[in-house]
Motif scaffolding. Structure first.
Motif, PDB file in Angstrom:
ATOM      1  N   MET A 176      42.172  59.270  12.602  1.00  0.00           N
ATOM      2  CA  MET A 176      42.817  58.239  11.804  1.00  0.00           C
ATOM      3  C   MET A 176      41.973  57.943  10.558  1.00  0.00           C
ATOM      4  N   LYS A 177      42.640  57.853   9.413  1.00  0.00           N
ATOM      5  CA  LYS A 177      41.938  57.603   8.164  1.00  0.00           C
ATOM      6  C   LYS A 177      42.218  56.185   7.684  1.00  0.00           C
ATOM      7  N   LEU A 178      41.152  55.430   7.461  1.00  0.00           N
ATOM      8  CA  LEU A 178      41.261  54.057   7.001  1.00  0.00           C
ATOM      9  C   LEU A 178      40.726  53.937   5.583  1.00  0.00           C
ATOM     10  N   LEU A 179      41.302  53.010   4.831  1.00  0.00           N
ATOM     11  CA  LEU A 179      40.771  52.635   3.526  1.00  0.00           C
ATOM     12  C   LEU A 179      40.275  51.200   3.632  1.00  0.00           C
ATOM     13  N   LEU A 180      39.007  50.989   3.331  1.00  0.00           N
ATOM     14  CA  LEU A 180      38.395  49.663   3.366  1.00  0.00           C
ATOM     15  C   LEU A 180      38.140  49.206   1.934  1.00  0.00           C
ATOM     16  N   ILE A 181      38.757  48.097   1.537  1.00  0.00           N
ATOM     17  CA  ILE A 181      38.579  47.543   0.197  1.00  0.00           C
ATOM     18  C   ILE A 181      37.895  46.193   0.357  1.00  0.00           C
ATOM     19  N   GLU A 182      36.589  46.164   0.115  1.00  0.00           N
ATOM     20  CA  GLU A 182      35.753  44.972   0.360  1.00  0.00           C
ATOM     21  C   GLU A 182      34.616  44.950  -0.652  1.00  0.00           C
ATOM     22  N   ASP A 183      34.462  43.817  -1.346  1.00  0.00           N
ATOM     23  CA  ASP A 183      33.498  43.765  -2.445  1.00  0.00           C
ATOM     24  C   ASP A 183      32.109  43.304  -2.037  1.00  0.00           C
ATOM     25  N   GLU A 184      31.923  42.827  -0.798  1.00  0.00           N
ATOM     26  CA  GLU A 184      30.595  42.441  -0.344  1.00  0.00           C
ATOM     27  C   GLU A 184      29.899  43.685   0.212  1.00  0.00           C
ATOM     28  N   PRO A 185      28.912  44.228  -0.491  1.00  0.00           N
ATOM     29  CA  PRO A 185      28.318  45.517  -0.098  1.00  0.00           C
ATOM     30  C   PRO A 185      27.796  45.552   1.338  1.00  0.00           C
ATOM     31  N   LYS A 186      27.100  44.496   1.767  1.00  0.00           N
ATOM     32  CA  LYS A 186      26.534  44.501   3.114  1.00  0.00           C
ATOM     33  C   LYS A 186      27.626  44.510   4.168  1.00  0.00           C
ATOM     34  N   LEU A 187      28.641  43.663   3.970  1.00  0.00           N
ATOM     35  CA  LEU A 187      29.750  43.625   4.918  1.00  0.00           C
ATOM     36  C   LEU A 187      30.516  44.933   4.893  1.00  0.00           C
ATOM     37  N   ALA A 188      30.738  45.461   3.703  1.00  0.00           N
ATOM     38  CA  ALA A 188      31.481  46.720   3.576  1.00  0.00           C
ATOM     39  C   ALA A 188      30.773  47.852   4.318  1.00  0.00           C
ATOM     40  N   GLU A 189      29.468  47.939   4.148  1.00  0.00           N
ATOM     41  CA  GLU A 189      28.715  49.011   4.810  1.00  0.00           C
ATOM     42  C   GLU A 189      28.681  48.800   6.321  1.00  0.00           C
ATOM     43  N   TYR A 190      28.567  47.539   6.742  1.00  0.00           N
ATOM     44  CA  TYR A 190      28.582  47.214   8.175  1.00  0.00           C
ATOM     45  C   TYR A 190      29.905  47.645   8.806  1.00  0.00           C
ATOM     46  N   LEU A 191      31.003  47.316   8.140  1.00  0.00           N
ATOM     47  CA  LEU A 191      32.319  47.688   8.664  1.00  0.00           C
ATOM     48  C   LEU A 191      32.542  49.189   8.608  1.00  0.00           C
ATOM     49  N   ARG A 192      32.112  49.808   7.507  1.00  0.00           N
ATOM     50  CA  ARG A 192      32.273  51.256   7.392  1.00  0.00           C
ATOM     51  C   ARG A 192      31.550  51.972   8.520  1.00  0.00           C
ATOM     52  N   LYS A 193      30.313  51.546   8.774  1.00  0.00           N
ATOM     53  CA  LYS A 193      29.527  52.171   9.826  1.00  0.00           C
ATOM     54  C   LYS A 193      30.150  51.935  11.196  1.00  0.00           C
ATOM     55  N   GLY A 194      30.537  50.686  11.452  1.00  0.00           N
ATOM     56  CA  GLY A 194      31.114  50.360  12.759  1.00  0.00           C
ATOM     57  C   GLY A 194      32.413  51.100  13.025  1.00  0.00           C
ATOM     58  N   LEU A 195      33.288  51.162  12.036  1.00  0.00           N
ATOM     59  CA  LEU A 195      34.564  51.852  12.204  1.00  0.00           C
ATOM     60  C   LEU A 195      34.369  53.361  12.324  1.00  0.00           C
ATOM     61  N   SER A 196      33.383  53.892  11.602  1.00  0.00           N
ATOM     62  CA  SER A 196      33.076  55.325  11.718  1.00  0.00           C
ATOM     63  C   SER A 196      32.599  55.652  13.118  1.00  0.00           C
ATOM     64  N   GLU A 197      31.783  54.770  13.687  1.00  0.00           N
ATOM     65  CA  GLU A 197      31.291  54.981  15.044  1.00  0.00           C
ATOM     66  C   GLU A 197      32.413  54.916  16.070  1.00  0.00           C
ATOM     67  N   GLU A 198      33.515  54.230  15.699  1.00  0.00           N
ATOM     68  CA  GLU A 198      34.677  54.155  16.593  1.00  0.00           C
ATOM     69  C   GLU A 198      35.606  55.353  16.420  1.00  0.00           C
ATOM     70  N   GLY A 199      35.215  56.278  15.549  1.00  0.00           N
ATOM     71  CA  GLY A 199      35.978  57.503  15.403  1.00  0.00           C
ATOM     72  C   GLY A 199      36.916  57.563  14.212  1.00  0.00           C
ATOM     73  N   PHE A 200      36.885  56.534  13.353  1.00  0.00           N
ATOM     74  CA  PHE A 200      37.749  56.520  12.182  1.00  0.00           C
ATOM     75  C   PHE A 200      37.068  57.211  10.998  1.00  0.00           C
ATOM     76  N   SER A 201      37.870  57.835  10.163  1.00  0.00           N
ATOM     77  CA  SER A 201      37.398  58.335   8.871  1.00  0.00           C
ATOM     78  C   SER A 201      37.627  57.206   7.867  1.00  0.00           C
ATOM     79  N   VAL A 202      36.554  56.707   7.253  1.00  0.00           N
ATOM     80  CA  VAL A 202      36.638  55.508   6.428  1.00  0.00           C
ATOM     81  C   VAL A 202      36.320  55.819   4.973  1.00  0.00           C
ATOM     82  N   GLU A 203      37.261  55.481   4.096  1.00  0.00           N
ATOM     83  CA  GLU A 203      37.059  55.568   2.663  1.00  0.00           C
ATOM     84  C   GLU A 203      36.825  54.156   2.155  1.00  0.00           C
ATOM     85  N   LEU A 204      35.871  53.984   1.238  1.00  0.00           N
ATOM     86  CA  LEU A 204      35.444  52.642   0.835  1.00  0.00           C
ATOM     87  C   LEU A 204      35.639  52.426  -0.658  1.00  0.00           C
TER      88      LEU A 204
END
Length: 228
Positions: A1-29
């Motif tokens: 599954m491919k997700l697009l994450l649109i979030e302007d807070e860098p720390k939160l964005a990276e936290y979510l990107r990493k967490g969702l990637s670990e859950e098996g998602f392909s994440v574009e930021l």
């Protein structure tokens, strides 16, 4: 599954990107609304996680522009707690909301729920084609047309019409529509259902001679072909 994450807070964005990637998602930021809208309209994503407050173009503007061409499920993130703010987002086409601050487990559960809903027809063997007279819906491709003319529906309008079409001939109350389409308890002061019905009717019925979507005063709405 491919997700697009649109979030302007860098720390939160990276936290979510990493967490969702670990859950098996392909994440574009994307870190701003302009880049996010470009990626959303040019790429193919199974779901978009969209912050409501973004630099360049805010979340609601991104959502409104996206709904001109895409029905991709959208989960909005917001720090605004007012009901009116969430209603505006739902009216604009958001499929769900998560309030900041939130637990990652809640966000993940909401994402999985939206994806299950979008992919349910494929995995469960349910009916994937719905029809009422000259109205046709393809639940897999998320396309609707009437008399061969494609209906340009937002994600919420598509979900609303598919529910009405599945239960054609049955009067559905505002409360049931709010619960089934928006996953929300009905609030008598909220006109989200009426607004969605009005917009759907403008696309489904107004260009054609015979209406299919009818209001049953004091009861709700029904989709049926009442003939010439």
């Amino acid at each position: 599954m491919k997700l697009l994450l649109i979030e302007d807070e860098p720390k939160l964005a990276e936290y979510l990107r990493k967490g969702l990637s670990e859950e098996g998602f392909s994440v574009e930021l994307a870190l701003n609304g302009i880049d996010g809208l470009h990626l959303a309209t040019q790429g193919q994503h199974d779901l978009i996680v969209l912050d409501g407050m973004l630099p360049g173009i805010d979340g609601l503007a991104v959502l409104a522009a996206l709904r001109q061409s895409r029905n991709t499920p959208v989960l909005m993130l917001t720090a605004r707690t007012q009901v009116e703010d969430r209603v505006r987002g739902l009216q604009a086409g958001a499929d769900d909301y998560v309030l900041k601050p939130f637990a990652f487990s809640e966000l993940l559960a909401r994402i999985q729920g939206l994806l299950r809903r979008a992919q349910g027809a494929r995995s469960s063997g349910e009916v994937t084609q719905l029809r009422l007279g000259e109205l046709e819906m393809d639940l897999i491709r998320r396309r609707a047309q009437r008399a061969g003319q494609r209906l340009d529906l937002t994600a919420k309008e598509f979900n609303l019409l598919s529910l009405l079409l599945r239960r054609q001939g049955e009067v559905l109350s505002r409360t049931e529509l709010a619960e089934q389409v928006w996953d929300m308890n009905f609030d008598s002061e909220t006109n989200v259902v009426e607004v969605a019905i009005r917009r759907l009717r403008s696309k489904l019925d107004q260009p054609f001679e015979r209406p299919l979507l009818h209001t049953v005063r004091g009861m709700g709405y029904v989709l049926e072909d009442r003939g010439a």
